[in-house]
Scaffold this motif. Sequence first.
Motif, PDB file in Angstrom:
ATOM      1  N   ALA A 141     -11.223  25.995  20.989  1.00  0.00           N
ATOM      2  CA  ALA A 141     -11.476  27.697  21.127  1.00  0.00           C
ATOM      3  C   ALA A 141     -10.764  27.927  22.415  1.00  0.00           C
ATOM      4  O   ALA A 141     -10.142  29.345  22.559  1.00  0.00           O
ATOM      5  N   LYS A 142     -10.805  27.319  23.574  1.00  0.00           N
ATOM      6  CA  LYS A 142     -10.054  27.523  24.756  1.00  0.00           C
ATOM      7  C   LYS A 142      -8.451  27.618  24.830  1.00  0.00           C
ATOM      8  O   LYS A 142      -8.109  28.205  25.300  1.00  0.00           O
ATOM      9  N   MET A 143      -7.830  26.569  24.124  1.00  0.00           N
ATOM     10  CA  MET A 143      -6.671  26.437  24.015  1.00  0.00           C
ATOM     11  C   MET A 143      -5.970  26.078  22.702  1.00  0.00           C
ATOM     12  O   MET A 143      -5.560  25.010  22.341  1.00  0.00           O
ATOM     13  N   PRO A 144      -6.161  27.275  21.945  1.00  0.00           N
ATOM     14  CA  PRO A 144      -5.846  27.026  20.217  1.00  0.00           C
ATOM     15  C   PRO A 144      -4.358  26.552  20.106  1.00  0.00           C
ATOM     16  O   PRO A 144      -3.988  25.767  19.298  1.00  0.00           O
ATOM     17  N   HIS A 145      -3.515  27.300  20.889  1.00  0.00           N
ATOM     18  CA  HIS A 145      -2.023  27.096  20.838  1.00  0.00           C
ATOM     19  C   HIS A 145      -1.763  25.391  21.136  1.00  0.00           C
ATOM     20  O   HIS A 145      -1.088  24.591  20.646  1.00  0.00           O
ATOM     21  N   VAL A 146      -2.326  25.228  22.353  1.00  0.00           N
ATOM     22  CA  VAL A 146      -1.870  23.684  22.890  1.00  0.00           C
ATOM     23  C   VAL A 146      -2.512  22.793  21.822  1.00  0.00           C
ATOM     24  O   VAL A 146      -1.901  21.837  21.739  1.00  0.00           O
ATOM     25  N   MET A 147      -3.533  22.874  21.151  1.00  0.00           N
ATOM     26  CA  MET A 147      -4.162  21.810  20.389  1.00  0.00           C
ATOM     27  C   MET A 147      -3.469  21.638  19.218  1.00  0.00           C
ATOM     28  O   MET A 147      -3.027  20.714  18.757  1.00  0.00           O
ATOM     29  N   LEU A 148      -3.226  22.735  18.499  1.00  0.00           N
ATOM     30  CA  LEU A 148      -2.535  23.060  17.169  1.00  0.00           C
ATOM     31  C   LEU A 148      -1.135  22.465  17.424  1.00  0.00           C
ATOM     32  O   LEU A 148      -0.368  21.611  16.550  1.00  0.00           O
ATOM     33  N   GLY A 149      -0.408  22.686  18.823  1.00  0.00           N
ATOM     34  CA  GLY A 149       0.830  22.249  19.056  1.00  0.00           C
ATOM     35  C   GLY A 149       0.888  20.625  19.108  1.00  0.00           C
ATOM     36  O   GLY A 149       1.671  20.086  18.631  1.00  0.00           O
ATOM     37  N   LYS A 150      -0.131  20.160  19.613  1.00  0.00           N
ATOM     38  CA  LYS A 150      -0.369  18.766  19.736  1.00  0.00           C
ATOM     39  C   LYS A 150      -0.322  17.972  18.441  1.00  0.00           C
ATOM     40  O   LYS A 150       0.385  16.782  18.302  1.00  0.00           O
ATOM     41  N   VAL A 151      -1.125  18.497  17.467  1.00  0.00           N
ATOM     42  CA  VAL A 151      -1.046  17.913  16.009  1.00  0.00           C
ATOM     43  C   VAL A 151       0.245  18.038  15.439  1.00  0.00           C
ATOM     44  O   VAL A 151       0.697  17.077  15.026  1.00  0.00           O
ATOM     45  N   ALA A 152       0.846  19.178  15.508  1.00  0.00           N
ATOM     46  CA  ALA A 152       2.444  19.135  15.015  1.00  0.00           C
ATOM     47  C   ALA A 152       3.315  18.305  15.725  1.00  0.00           C
ATOM     48  O   ALA A 152       3.972  17.524  14.944  1.00  0.00           O
ATOM     49  N   GLU A 153       3.152  17.983  17.066  1.00  0.00           N
ATOM     50  CA  GLU A 153       4.077  17.344  17.547  1.00  0.00           C
ATOM     51  C   GLU A 153       3.705  15.935  17.301  1.00  0.00           C
ATOM     52  O   GLU A 153       4.642  14.908  17.058  1.00  0.00           O
ATOM     53  N   ALA A 154       2.494  15.443  17.151  1.00  0.00           N
ATOM     54  CA  ALA A 154       2.132  14.191  16.506  1.00  0.00           C
ATOM     55  C   ALA A 154       2.628  13.687  15.398  1.00  0.00           C
ATOM     56  O   ALA A 154       3.250  12.774  14.823  1.00  0.00           O
ATOM     57  N   LEU A 155       2.740  14.931  14.140  1.00  0.00           N
ATOM     58  CA  LEU A 155       3.189  14.703  12.776  1.00  0.00           C
ATOM     59  C   LEU A 155       4.494  14.603  12.817  1.00  0.00           C
ATOM     60  O   LEU A 155       5.235  13.714  12.108  1.00  0.00           O
ATOM     61  N   ALA A 156       5.468  15.308  13.792  1.00  0.00           N
ATOM     62  CA  ALA A 156       6.908  15.295  13.767  1.00  0.00           C
ATOM     63  C   ALA A 156       7.109  13.623  14.331  1.00  0.00           C
ATOM     64  O   ALA A 156       8.022  13.124  13.719  1.00  0.00           O
ATOM     65  N   LEU A 157       6.406  13.394  15.389  1.00  0.00           N
ATOM     66  CA  LEU A 157       7.014  12.166  15.964  1.00  0.00           C
ATOM     67  C   LEU A 157       6.551  10.961  15.074  1.00  0.00           C
ATOM     68  O   LEU A 157       7.328   9.849  15.001  1.00  0.00           O
ATOM     69  N   ARG A 158       5.281  10.897  14.234  1.00  0.00           N
ATOM     70  CA  ARG A 158       5.062  10.066  13.355  1.00  0.00           C
ATOM     71  C   ARG A 158       6.233   9.923  12.106  1.00  0.00           C
ATOM     72  O   ARG A 158       6.710   8.632  11.786  1.00  0.00           O
ATOM     73  N   LYS A 159       6.557  10.844  11.759  1.00  0.00           N
ATOM     74  CA  LYS A 159       7.592  11.218  10.676  1.00  0.00           C
ATOM     75  C   LYS A 159       8.986  10.478  11.382  1.00  0.00           C
ATOM     76  O   LYS A 159       9.722   9.922  10.741  1.00  0.00           O
ATOM     77  N   ALA A 160       9.411  10.910  12.497  1.00  0.00           N
ATOM     78  CA  ALA A 160      10.653  10.378  13.059  1.00  0.00           C
ATOM     79  C   ALA A 160      10.564   8.990  13.478  1.00  0.00           C
ATOM     80  O   ALA A 160      11.594   8.155  13.396  1.00  0.00           O
ATOM     81  N   ALA A 166       7.992  18.856  11.682  1.00  0.00           N
ATOM     82  CA  ALA A 166       6.389  19.023  10.924  1.00  0.00           C
ATOM     83  C   ALA A 166       5.761  20.288  11.400  1.00  0.00           C
ATOM     84  O   ALA A 166       5.963  20.657  12.375  1.00  0.00           O
ATOM     85  N   SER A 167       4.998  20.462  10.418  1.00  0.00           N
ATOM     86  CA  SER A 167       3.954  21.750  10.798  1.00  0.00           C
ATOM     87  C   SER A 167       2.648  21.272  10.738  1.00  0.00           C
ATOM     88  O   SER A 167       2.147  20.286   9.815  1.00  0.00           O
ATOM     89  N   ALA A 168       1.707  21.947  11.307  1.00  0.00           N
ATOM     90  CA  ALA A 168       0.192  21.737  11.213  1.00  0.00           C
ATOM     91  C   ALA A 168      -0.607  22.980  11.057  1.00  0.00           C
ATOM     92  O   ALA A 168       0.022  24.088  11.814  1.00  0.00           O
ATOM     93  N   ARG A 169      -1.299  23.162  10.161  1.00  0.00           N
ATOM     94  CA  ARG A 169      -2.176  24.293   9.996  1.00  0.00           C
ATOM     95  C   ARG A 169      -3.400  24.334  10.512  1.00  0.00           C
ATOM     96  O   ARG A 169      -4.053  23.450  10.464  1.00  0.00           O
ATOM     97  N   TRP A 170      -3.954  25.369  11.025  1.00  0.00           N
ATOM     98  CA  TRP A 170      -5.274  25.759  11.637  1.00  0.00           C
ATOM     99  C   TRP A 170      -6.318  25.293  11.167  1.00  0.00           C
ATOM    100  O   TRP A 170      -7.271  24.324  11.403  1.00  0.00           O
ATOM    101  N   SER A 171      -6.220  25.577   9.486  1.00  0.00           N
ATOM    102  CA  SER A 171      -7.588  25.366   8.819  1.00  0.00           C
ATOM    103  C   SER A 171      -7.498  23.861   8.418  1.00  0.00           C
ATOM    104  O   SER A 171      -8.603  23.484   8.031  1.00  0.00           O
ATOM    105  N   GLN A 172      -6.572  23.113   8.739  1.00  0.00           N
ATOM    106  CA  GLN A 172      -6.690  21.612   8.541  1.00  0.00           C
ATOM    107  C   GLN A 172      -7.057  21.051   9.687  1.00  0.00           C
ATOM    108  O   GLN A 172      -7.481  19.782   9.278  1.00  0.00           O
ATOM    109  N   TYR A 173      -6.770  21.501  10.644  1.00  0.00           N
ATOM    110  CA  TYR A 173      -7.086  20.535  11.911  1.00  0.00           C
ATOM    111  C   TYR A 173      -8.019  21.092  12.888  1.00  0.00           C
ATOM    112  O   TYR A 173      -8.349  20.307  13.683  1.00  0.00           O
TER     113      TYR A 173
END
Length: 181
Positions: free
Chosen positions: A103-122, A82-89
């Motif tokens: 602002a402080k940890m953009p990769h961590v936050m966007l990565g968590k969203v993508a992980e949640a999307l993938a886990l929900r799909k699985a 699953a993928s998450a896009r910055w503008s959407q989250y």
Amino acid sequence: ANQIYAVPRWNNLKKSYDMTVQTGIDGFRVVAQRSGEYGGQDDAVFAVENLFNPVTGKEEQDLKATITVYKVVSGVKCPVTASARWSQYVQLDKDGKVANLWAKMPHVMLGKVAEALALRKAFPNDLSGVYTAEEMAQADNPAVRPVMSMQGKPKSDLEGRVTPQQDVSFEDIDLEEVVAQ
């Protein structure tokens, strides 16, 4: 483990905060692990992509995080991506600027969203309808969401009035710089 959070959310109608309960990414991980079918995951992969925005009618750059989790089905590790896009989250403050941890940890936050999307799909039987705080942070954003223009230059001709058809840019974020971090 921090699995469930009480999160204050601004309510524009009441002009006050409402308390909501949300699951953290650790809660999703525990659910996946307890299923007995969780086969691990890969690290998030980040890329800047050009996408057509149907609202503005323009191509725009967006940061994308993609994660693959593995579900073991009949002894076979099956990838679920699953993928998450910055503008959407991305979470914005009341002034439309990128907020706190985003602002402080953009990769961590966007990565968590993508992980949640993938886990929900699985694991839809266990996680359908359950959302993480990182996914829901954008729910507090102003009605008009800023987007990154292809040139990455902020629009300065908005004069305080924004309509959904206007192309509003992040003034403080350079996506190429975010990807390089």
